[in-house]
Enzyme design. Sequence first.
Site, PDB file in Angstrom:
ATOM      1  N   CYS A   1       0.835  -1.219   0.000  1.00 22.78           N
ATOM      2  CA  CYS A   1       0.000   0.000   0.000  1.00 22.78           C
ATOM      3  C   CYS A   1       0.863   1.260   0.000  1.00 22.78           C
ATOM      4  O   CYS A   1       0.499   2.269  -0.606  1.00 22.78           O
ATOM      5  CB  CYS A   1      -0.912   0.027   1.223  1.00 22.78           C
TER       6      CYS A   1
ATOM      7  N   ASP B   1      11.604   3.620   5.133  1.00 21.88           N
ATOM      8  CA  ASP B   1      11.429   2.173   5.116  1.00 21.88           C
ATOM      9  C   ASP B   1      12.715   1.500   5.594  1.00 21.88           C
ATOM     10  O   ASP B   1      13.802   2.049   5.440  1.00 21.88           O
ATOM     11  CB  ASP B   1      11.074   1.664   3.707  1.00 21.88           C
TER      12      ASP B   1
ATOM     13  N   ASP C   1      14.631   2.433  10.751  1.00 24.32           N
ATOM     14  CA  ASP C   1      13.574   1.741  11.477  1.00 24.32           C
ATOM     15  C   ASP C   1      12.824   2.740  12.368  1.00 24.32           C
ATOM     16  O   ASP C   1      13.459   3.459  13.152  1.00 24.32           O
ATOM     17  CB  ASP C   1      14.230   0.650  12.332  1.00 24.32           C
TER      18      ASP C   1
ATOM     19  N   ARG D   1       2.212  -6.455   9.184  1.00 26.61           N
ATOM     20  CA  ARG D   1       0.791  -6.388   8.887  1.00 26.61           C
ATOM     21  C   ARG D   1       0.141  -7.740   8.578  1.00 26.61           C
ATOM     22  O   ARG D   1      -0.975  -7.778   8.074  1.00 26.61           O
ATOM     23  CB  ARG D   1       0.540  -5.416   7.752  1.00 26.61           C
TER      24      ARG D   1
ATOM     25  N   ASN E   1       7.150  -4.333  17.974  1.00 27.76           N
ATOM     26  CA  ASN E   1       7.522  -3.544  16.799  1.00 27.76           C
ATOM     27  C   ASN E   1       6.448  -2.500  16.470  1.00 27.76           C
ATOM     28  O   ASN E   1       6.747  -1.307  16.305  1.00 27.76           O
ATOM     29  CB  ASN E   1       7.698  -4.492  15.610  1.00 27.76           C
TER      30      ASN E   1
ATOM     31  N   THR F   1      -7.024  -1.400  10.959  1.00 31.79           N
ATOM     32  CA  THR F   1      -7.672  -2.459  10.186  1.00 31.79           C
ATOM     33  C   THR F   1      -9.107  -2.676  10.664  1.00 31.79           C
ATOM     34  O   THR F   1      -9.402  -2.531  11.857  1.00 31.79           O
ATOM     35  CB  THR F   1      -6.884  -3.787  10.298  1.00 31.79           C
TER      36      THR F   1
ATOM     37  N   SER G   1      -6.218 -11.756  16.047  1.00 31.20           N
ATOM     38  CA  SER G   1      -4.847 -12.287  15.980  1.00 31.20           C
ATOM     39  C   SER G   1      -3.951 -11.342  16.769  1.00 31.20           C
ATOM     40  O   SER G   1      -4.345 -10.214  17.081  1.00 31.20           O
ATOM     41  CB  SER G   1      -4.353 -12.366  14.533  1.00 31.20           C
TER      42      SER G   1
ATOM     43  N   TYR H   1      -1.490  -9.830  15.608  1.00 26.08           N
ATOM     44  CA  TYR H   1      -1.335  -8.667  14.739  1.00 26.08           C
ATOM     45  C   TYR H   1      -2.502  -7.694  14.900  1.00 26.08           C
ATOM     46  O   TYR H   1      -2.309  -6.496  15.117  1.00 26.08           O
ATOM     47  CB  TYR H   1      -1.221  -9.105  13.266  1.00 26.08           C
ATOM     48  N   HIS H   2      -3.722  -8.211  14.768  1.00 22.89           N
ATOM     49  CA  HIS H   2      -4.881  -7.321  14.893  1.00 22.89           C
ATOM     50  C   HIS H   2      -4.898  -6.649  16.270  1.00 22.89           C
ATOM     51  O   HIS H   2      -5.262  -5.484  16.410  1.00 22.89           O
ATOM     52  CB  HIS H   2      -6.180  -8.097  14.662  1.00 22.89           C
TER      53      HIS H   2
ATOM     54  N   LYS I   1      -2.824  -3.537  16.420  1.00 26.92           N
ATOM     55  CA  LYS I   1      -3.490  -2.358  15.859  1.00 26.92           C
ATOM     56  C   LYS I   1      -4.470  -1.749  16.869  1.00 26.92           C
ATOM     57  O   LYS I   1      -4.659  -0.531  16.909  1.00 26.92           O
ATOM     58  CB  LYS I   1      -4.240  -2.735  14.574  1.00 26.92           C
TER      59      LYS I   1
ATOM     60  N   ASN J   1      -6.220 -11.843  -3.822  1.00 25.59           N
ATOM     61  CA  ASN J   1      -4.998 -12.018  -4.608  1.00 25.59           C
ATOM     62  C   ASN J   1      -4.558 -13.483  -4.587  1.00 25.59           C
ATOM     63  O   ASN J   1      -4.105 -14.029  -5.594  1.00 25.59           O
ATOM     64  CB  ASN J   1      -3.875 -11.119  -4.063  1.00 25.59           C
TER      65      ASN J   1
ATOM     66  N   THR K   1      -8.632 -22.234  -1.929  1.00 26.34           N
ATOM     67  CA  THR K   1      -8.666 -22.773  -0.563  1.00 26.34           C
ATOM     68  C   THR K   1      -9.482 -21.872   0.348  1.00 26.34           C
ATOM     69  O   THR K   1      -9.006 -20.859   0.850  1.00 26.34           O
ATOM     70  CB  THR K   1      -7.241 -22.920  -0.006  1.00 26.34           C
TER      71      THR K   1
ATOM     72  N   TYR L   1     -11.196 -21.284   3.845  1.00 25.73           N
ATOM     73  CA  TYR L   1     -11.011 -21.760   5.213  1.00 25.73           C
ATOM     74  C   TYR L   1     -12.381 -21.958   5.864  1.00 25.73           C
ATOM     75  O   TYR L   1     -13.153 -21.016   6.014  1.00 25.73           O
ATOM     76  CB  TYR L   1     -10.215 -20.751   6.045  1.00 25.73           C
TER      77      TYR L   1
END
Lengths: 400, 400
Positions: free
Chosen positions: A12, A31, A74, A100, A118, A144, A179, A181-182, A185, A240, A253, A255
Amino acid sequence: MRILVLGGDGYCGWATALYLSRRGHEIAIVDNFARRRWDEELGVQTLTPIRPLSERLQIWRELAGRAIAQHIGDVTDYAFLSSVIRGFEPDAAIHFAEQRSAPYSMIDREHAVFTQVNNVTGTLNLLFALRELRPGCHLVKLGTMGEYGTPNIDIEEGYIAIEHNGRRDVLPFPKQPGSFYHLSKVHDSHNIMFACKIWGLRATDLNQGVVYGAATEETAMHEGLINRFDYDEVFGTVLNRFCAQAALGHPLTVYGRGGQTRGFLDLRDTVRCIEIAVENPAAAGECRVFNQFTEQFSVLQLAGMVQAAARKLGMEVEITHLPDPRVEAEEHYYNAKHSRLLDLGLQPHALSDSLLDSLMNTAMEYRERVDTAAIMPRVEWRSGTNRRGRAAGATVMANR
Amino acid sequence: MRILVLGGDGYCGWATALYLSRRGHEIAIVDNFARRRWDEELGVQTLTPIRPLSERLQIWRELAGRAIAQHIGDVTDYAFLSSVIRGFEPDAAIHFAEQRSAPYSMIDREHAVFTQVNNVTGTLNLLFALRELRPGCHLVKLGTMGEYGTPNIDIEEGYIAIEHNGRRDVLPFPKQPGSFYHLSKVHDSHNIMFACKIWGLRATDLNQGVVYGAATEETAMHEGLINRFDYDEVFGTVLNRFCAQAALGHPLTVYGRGGQTRGFLDLRDTVRCIEIAVENPAAAGECRVFNQFTEQFSVLQLAGMVQAAARKLGMEVEITHLPDPRVEAEEHYYNAKHSRLLDLGLQPHALSDSLLDSLMNTAMEYRERVDTAAIMPRVEWRSGTNRRGRAAGATVMANR
């Protein structure tokens, strides 16, 4: 406007940097190439061959006549981050610079801790750097839709008016992320809300849906500007991934039952949403939340659409149901509001046959690069320790 | 029961370890002495002189005839933590081992990042260790009433039933924490809820109010078992701080108008609440939330009560209003539910004159140890960088 794009080498971030550069903004990218290193760790690669950042920027300069600065480092390194903010003096900072992937965060303890430390540290650093050096700068933060989970009530944009025992308040919408990750956020969202309150910072928290699409007008201008396109089980988002599977004749696939419903949007809408947020900044002290997606689909609906698109190309692709590696409702109510970006002028690209055709064509063009071993889910939410095939025994590729 | 007390050398942890040991449970303490090092960093000390942990435990063994094991190390060190869990095989793990001061977390960026990384990583490590080694063990986690902030509706215990657009769900109560420390507890709560959901762990998240009191029956048994008593602006909770101020004839420092209302409880109720939670474990997969306090007071009410207690000892103490160093509502609605522990048998100690007298006596006894320079607030929420007097230039005392 002077706009800093943190994480500007990613999927993105890259598309956003070019889009805003073309519209006349002065862009600098931050980056640390962590995203490229995670591919190396997992032994996978983007379907589309991407060039080194400096080469991409060189091509853009020649093609568009516009320079984009790059700062390699970083965001968890405060000395680095604050020197960039001090030097560039951004009017807006767009923060994509986080780990992400939900499956990546669920590989094991090390990946869970890495993801949260992180992401939380990077965002805290950015908040402190803006407080110290650039308090008027508008923070545009990528969150998200997964922060909300799948409650049995309509999902509002960040806040909800609650009547309770005869009293009323407008409160942050309850979060049920799915998760580590989520969760990171959600932690960020709470931290940002607090920083706006105590320091008067201005922020827009974009709760983005699942992004699909390979290209924007800008990335399509030259082969060397091509964007990444992930199809693997860890970093590949569902649409994708289905297209890559279809291009190979690999079954799609799904889930579990596939009734998992989420908000989706075209990458071309992502960049426009960012532009809208930047051009309509939050007020000082305001932490504004936009739900950034355009359409809702269930996973099974998407599989059906990809199956139909493949059929038009003469390919018969199966849909298979795998045991859901995640812990999530496979059928549920889902109705998420997303009017604020529309009110500010977003004209959505609906998921169309032609977009699916173009995605399929991209997948066909690069099909020899697909590693089918990377597609099947191997990260199980219920397990505390997942071995990731070739990555087994590998440790987190640290950012520094 | 085999009970692990993480952070067992601290104010609540020490009292809890002794209380449960006396009731026949087998106790092991985990601590890294971070709390003692933060005193050194800030140049302050507990009003009451506390002994080294090994000496405390030796006295307890002689006095009560009961051994308490100690494991010295850091919960953010997974190898250490998992070896303790593997060896001790706890039935319950009581997790006090976090940085617990709001002002400490607000000193500067370094302290904010340290607090969140330390607390979140320690709790994640504990969740993964239980998942891997002891999935039936009941996690009893110390949260804080400060996670909720001060909404304009009644505060429920962890979850709230919301009706919205004709649909209904029970969702996590929205959180509006007021410091980077309080935010770390919110992050923990979300992480714990998720771990219970995906791994079937059992957890009780105790949203504790402000604790007051110096002693429990056990800590009062011997001078060498004395508990810490913090009165400084960073670690001193409000009632203990007021008593220390009164003992010195120092004005009671009310921040702002003093209408800030919070839930409070006696340290003797803290230890009993923990016992109740341990004896009534959460079910597998359940993340249960108890609001752990017994009475609500405004800061100004407490100041008035301490003023009256001092007067009984012949001391005339002023109440002064300082500009509030925090960003918080100085007058607000506050009605927090706290029936679940009462339903399970808690018989609260109300804040009484005799308790205040005893607190005042403790403060008088050790008044020569009070450093008045440590009392006035020097950590300002609105500032991104606070110099902490003697601590100026000092960095976080890292845990390892």
